[in-house]
Design a protein around this motif. Structure first.
Motif, PDB file in Angstrom:
ATOM      1  N   ALA A  36       0.834  -1.206   0.000  1.00  0.00           N
ATOM      2  CA  ALA A  36       0.000   0.000   0.000  1.00  0.00           C
ATOM      3  C   ALA A  36       0.866   1.251   0.000  1.00  0.00           C
ATOM      4  O   ALA A  36       0.533   2.243  -0.668  1.00  0.00           O
ATOM      5  CB  ALA A  36      -0.933  -0.010   1.215  1.00  0.00           C
ATOM      6  N   ILE A  37       1.978   1.213   0.720  1.00  0.00           N
ATOM      7  CA  ILE A  37       2.884   2.358   0.757  1.00  0.00           C
ATOM      8  C   ILE A  37       3.498   2.592  -0.620  1.00  0.00           C
ATOM      9  O   ILE A  37       3.559   3.721  -1.101  1.00  0.00           O
ATOM     10  CB  ILE A  37       3.951   2.174   1.851  1.00  0.00           C
ATOM     11  N   PHE A  48      -4.235   0.122   7.809  1.00  0.00           N
ATOM     12  CA  PHE A  48      -3.330  -0.666   8.645  1.00  0.00           C
ATOM     13  C   PHE A  48      -3.017   0.028   9.966  1.00  0.00           C
ATOM     14  O   PHE A  48      -2.417  -0.569  10.848  1.00  0.00           O
ATOM     15  CB  PHE A  48      -2.025  -0.943   7.888  1.00  0.00           C
ATOM     16  N   MET A  49      -3.413   1.290  10.083  1.00  0.00           N
ATOM     17  CA  MET A  49      -3.031   2.116  11.225  1.00  0.00           C
ATOM     18  C   MET A  49      -4.183   2.305  12.204  1.00  0.00           C
ATOM     19  O   MET A  49      -5.316   2.546  11.799  1.00  0.00           O
ATOM     20  CB  MET A  49      -2.627   3.508  10.758  1.00  0.00           C
ATOM     21  N   VAL A 124      -1.754  -3.731  17.843  1.00  0.00           N
ATOM     22  CA  VAL A 124      -2.717  -4.148  18.852  1.00  0.00           C
ATOM     23  C   VAL A 124      -3.886  -4.806  18.126  1.00  0.00           C
ATOM     24  O   VAL A 124      -4.223  -4.438  16.997  1.00  0.00           O
ATOM     25  CB  VAL A 124      -3.212  -2.983  19.736  1.00  0.00           C
ATOM     26  N   ARG A 125      -4.462  -5.794  18.798  1.00  0.00           N
ATOM     27  CA  ARG A 125      -5.620  -6.487  18.229  1.00  0.00           C
ATOM     28  C   ARG A 125      -6.868  -5.881  18.852  1.00  0.00           C
ATOM     29  O   ARG A 125      -7.011  -5.874  20.071  1.00  0.00           O
ATOM     30  CB  ARG A 125      -5.553  -7.976  18.517  1.00  0.00           C
ATOM     31  N   HIS A 129      -9.027  -7.491  14.713  1.00  0.00           N
ATOM     32  CA  HIS A 129      -8.190  -6.936  13.652  1.00  0.00           C
ATOM     33  C   HIS A 129      -6.909  -6.366  14.243  1.00  0.00           C
ATOM     34  O   HIS A 129      -6.940  -5.685  15.260  1.00  0.00           O
ATOM     35  CB  HIS A 129      -8.929  -5.813  12.907  1.00  0.00           C
ATOM     36  N   TRP A 130      -5.789  -6.625  13.583  1.00  0.00           N
ATOM     37  CA  TRP A 130      -4.515  -6.051  13.994  1.00  0.00           C
ATOM     38  C   TRP A 130      -4.360  -4.675  13.365  1.00  0.00           C
ATOM     39  O   TRP A 130      -4.524  -4.517  12.159  1.00  0.00           O
ATOM     40  CB  TRP A 130      -3.357  -6.940  13.537  1.00  0.00           C
ATOM     41  N   ARG A 131      -4.047  -3.667  14.192  1.00  0.00           N
ATOM     42  CA  ARG A 131      -3.780  -2.318  13.718  1.00  0.00           C
ATOM     43  C   ARG A 131      -2.471  -1.846  14.327  1.00  0.00           C
ATOM     44  O   ARG A 131      -2.196  -2.082  15.508  1.00  0.00           O
ATOM     45  CB  ARG A 131      -4.897  -1.336  14.126  1.00  0.00           C
ATOM     46  N   CYS A 132      -1.687  -1.155  13.555  1.00  0.00           N
ATOM     47  CA  CYS A 132      -0.404  -0.656  14.033  1.00  0.00           C
ATOM     48  C   CYS A 132      -0.627   0.620  14.842  1.00  0.00           C
ATOM     49  O   CYS A 132      -1.363   1.515  14.411  1.00  0.00           O
ATOM     50  CB  CYS A 132       0.535  -0.385  12.867  1.00  0.00           C
TER      51      CYS A 132
END
Length: 146
Positions: A36-37, A48-49, A124-125, A129-132
């Motif tokens: 994506a970047i 993602f954030m 963190v979940r 969902h995992w998010r940065c």
């Protein structure tokens, strides 16, 4: 509270999978985020954030909205981002880290930057969902023979 005195939930907790599956899932997230970047797609990057995400680099701390603003405006673009090492993923409950050495080519303010860096992302979940929440980059020492 239910009749038994225990707390009731509307749905079961998210499936956490096996440790191997979680490591693979996080490694795939890291790869997809890099894609994506390189696509310079601010909306995909934002996915993602976490809202509170920041990146820490040699120039200080940049928050999510500032970073995404640079991408949206075209002031910051990436044409390459390659993992030199597979990510070292560690899961600690609902928190995880992913560390890898990467190389990337970016353009900021019209200037090209080629970088070799160590990156650590803290995830963190939330709601399955995992998010940065934090990215930290450190310049990598040149490889032997460089």
């Amino acid at each position: 509270m239910g009749e038994s005195g225990e707390h009731e939930t509307a749905e079961p907790p998210p499936d956490r999978g096996t440790p191997e599956a979680e490591h693979a899932r996080l490694a795939a997230i890291v790869d997809a985020w890099a894609a994506a970047i390189v696509a310079n797609d601010a909306e995909r990057i934002a996915g993602f954030m976490a809202e509170e995400w920041v990146i820490v680099s040699e120039s200080g701390i940049t928050d999510r909205e500032a970073f995404l603003g640079y991408v949206r405006s075209g002031d910051l673009t990436h044409s390459a981002m390659e993992a030199v090492t597979p990510p070292r993923v560690r899961v600690h409950g609902d928190t995880a880290t992913a560390t890898a050495r990467i190389t990337n080519t970016a353009h900021y303010g019209g200037q090209r930057f080629d970088a070799a860096e160590w990156t650590t992302d803290v995830f963190v979940r939330r709601d399955g969902h995992w998010r940065c929440v934090l990215s930290h980059i450190t310049p990598a020492a040149p490889s032997a023979g460089s």
